[in-house]
Design an enzyme around this catalytic site. Structure first.
Site, short mmCIF file in Angstrom:
data_model
loop_
_atom_site.label_atom_id
_atom_site.label_comp_id
_atom_site.label_asym_id
_atom_site.label_seq_id
_atom_site.Cartn_x
_atom_site.Cartn_y
_atom_site.Cartn_z
N SER A 1 0.97 -1.10 0.18
CA SER A 1 0.02 -0.05 0.07
C SER A 1 0.99 1.48 0.06
O SER A 1 2.02 1.23 0.79
CB SER A 1 -0.82 -0.09 1.15
OG SER A 1 -1.68 1.17 1.37
N GLU A 2 0.46 2.21 -0.66
CA GLU A 2 1.22 3.46 -0.79
C GLU A 2 1.67 4.09 0.29
O GLU A 2 2.79 4.64 0.58
CB GLU A 2 0.50 4.57 -1.34
CG GLU A 2 0.14 4.33 -2.88
CD GLU A 2 -1.10 3.70 -3.17
OE1 GLU A 2 -1.53 2.83 -2.50
OE2 GLU A 2 -1.76 4.04 -4.34
#
Lengths: 221, 239
Positions: A49-50
């Protein structure tokens, strides 16, 4: 015969079937998050995830949220066994540095040359780029999941994008409500078609000439 | 030892002048310096420039959206100048469309790297992100190793408002899980870094040096978040 477009979970399951054991995958906001519901069996998929989470699991049950842990869609998730946390610049070093095997993103439009548009709609001053431009240039495979047509019935698979593009020549596969498509140097190739639809139906709702291979099969997910 | 522990958020933000550039971390609910944002709104500084991934979130929790609503912000540098869906518009979007706030839309990875570069003394960097898009317009292009890149410049700030899980009195910080996000980068890129801390502030040496995420040299002021309702704590939100 009633023609039923594919549902979102089936579309995402089909892309998830492409993930190979050990892949590191980033799922975009919205529909793509459904890919994590697919049963991967013995395959180990690491979801990135970013915000720097390398290895998250299913959504947290209500009442069991960890308030320090969300995915890129700001949903409270669980941490996967063997996870690691990095800061935002290192998280995008993973993305930009070519360490992601695939990303699944939503889009408004995809062009037959692999361009896609997903951050700005017509008539709006602002846009929401988020991590999409980095994911698009960094991931080894860029998969798109989207409705085949707009609400007004306009095609989303086009010769060239009308909206401002997120990245150029990066999309490798697209799943829509009508089937699975591969982006080839010659254009969109229809690989799998939704049950009950004909190739003429799909072509009629597509803004580019489709390549129909001899070995076209029914959509299977 | 220099005292970095302040007794209130109001005291910690008291000197922030009009026109200051401020970095605000957070990604989703975790890691947002909600107490310091609330204090900054009370403090009243205006003509501010903000650097932040987003421009707030739906719901009633204190975040940068509340600061933007006060119309004391002149410019916002971020990865989202529009909500992902038109039905979820926040105050920012209206102000932006009316021209009451200026904005710079930056891809998120470029934003993170520009902040990293700001804290690291890097003059500029080339990235493939944004090539062929509106983001690349007017920027220097260069082909490196067969691939086109664009030149991006660092971001620095006068202040960074930070939220950490744990701190010692010297200012060494630890974050928990995805709370980390932009926090370490922003703490490093600002002249003055102010931290709200979730746990009691520890004595120096109580955090294992190998487990420090932000070294004390990047931290100037800290305030322990008091229990609710005086302190602002996250509550589960469903999106």
């Amino acid at each position: 015969m009633e023609k039923t477009p594919l549902d979102r979970q089936a579309m995402c399951n089909r892309l998830a079937m492409e993930f190979q054991d050990g892949w590191v995958v980033n799922l975009g906001i919205g529909m793509p998050t459904l890919c994590s519901n697919y049963d991967f069996g013995d395959k180990q998929i690491i979801f990135h995830s970013e915000n720097g989470v390398i290895g998250y699991g299913p959504l947290a049950a209500e009442g069991e949220e960890d308030l320090h842990l969300v995915n890129a869609s700001s949903q409270y998730v669980t941490i996967a066994t063997g996870a690691a946390i990095v800061h935002h610049a290192d998280s995008f070093a993973i993305i930009r540095g070519g360490h992601l095997d695939a990303t699944v993103l939503g889009a408004y439009e995809v062009a037959e040359n692999g361009d896609f548009a997903n951050y700005k709609t017509a008539g709006r001053k602002g846009g929401g780029i988020g991590g999409a431009m980095d994911l698009a240039v960094g991931a080894k495979q860029v998969f798109i999941a989207m409705e085949h047509s707009t609400r007004e019935g306009e095609p989303r698979l086009l010769q060239r994008c009308n909206l401002p593009v997120t990245a150029v020549s990066v999309v490798t596969k697209v799943v829509t409500t009508l089937g699975l498509f591969e982006v080839t140097p010659e254009g969109f190739k229809l690989m799998e078609i939704a049950p009950s639809f004909t190739t003429d139906d799909v072509q009629a709702q597509t803004g580019a000439t489709l390549i129909i291979p001899d070995n076209l099969v029914e959509f299977n997910a | 030892m220099k005292n970095k522990v302040y007794s209130s958020f109001d005291e910690a933000v008291a000197g922030i002048p009009d026109g200051a550039t401020i970095m605000f971390p957070g990604f989703g609910p975790p890691g947002i310096p909600r107490n310091l944002i609330a204090a900054l709104i009370r403090q009243g500084a205006k003509d501010l420039i903000g650097i932040c991934n987003n421009h707030g979130a739906l719901g009633n929790l204190m975040d940068v959206g509340r600061l933007i609503e006060t119309e004391r912000v002149v410019k916002w540098v971020c990865a989202f100048t529009a909500a992902p869906h038109p039905s979820r518009k926040l105050a920012f979007e209206g102000l932006y469309e009316e021209g009451k706030i200026e904005a710079e839309l930056v891809p998120q990875g470029t934003l993170a790297e520009r902040i990293r570069a700001g804290g690291a003394g890097i003059g500029a960097f080339y990235t493939p992100t944004g090539v062929g898009t509106e983001v690349a317009e007017g920027k220097e292009h260069r082909e490196i190793d067969g691939r086109m890149h664009i030149l991006e410049y660092p971001l620095k700030a006068d202040y960074a408002l930070i939220r950490a899980r744990r701190a010692d009195k010297m200012g060494n910080l630890q974050y928990r899980l995805s709370q980390r996000n932009f926090n370490p980068l922003m703490a490093q890129a600002a002249t003055t870094t102010i931290v709200e801390v979730e746990e009691d502030i520890l004595e120096p040496g109580q955090i294992d040096p190998d487990q420090v995420h932000t070294p004390c040299i990047f931290v100037d002021r800290m305030v322990r978040i008091p229990p609710a309702p005086e302190g602002i704590w996250d509550a589960p939100t469903r999106t």
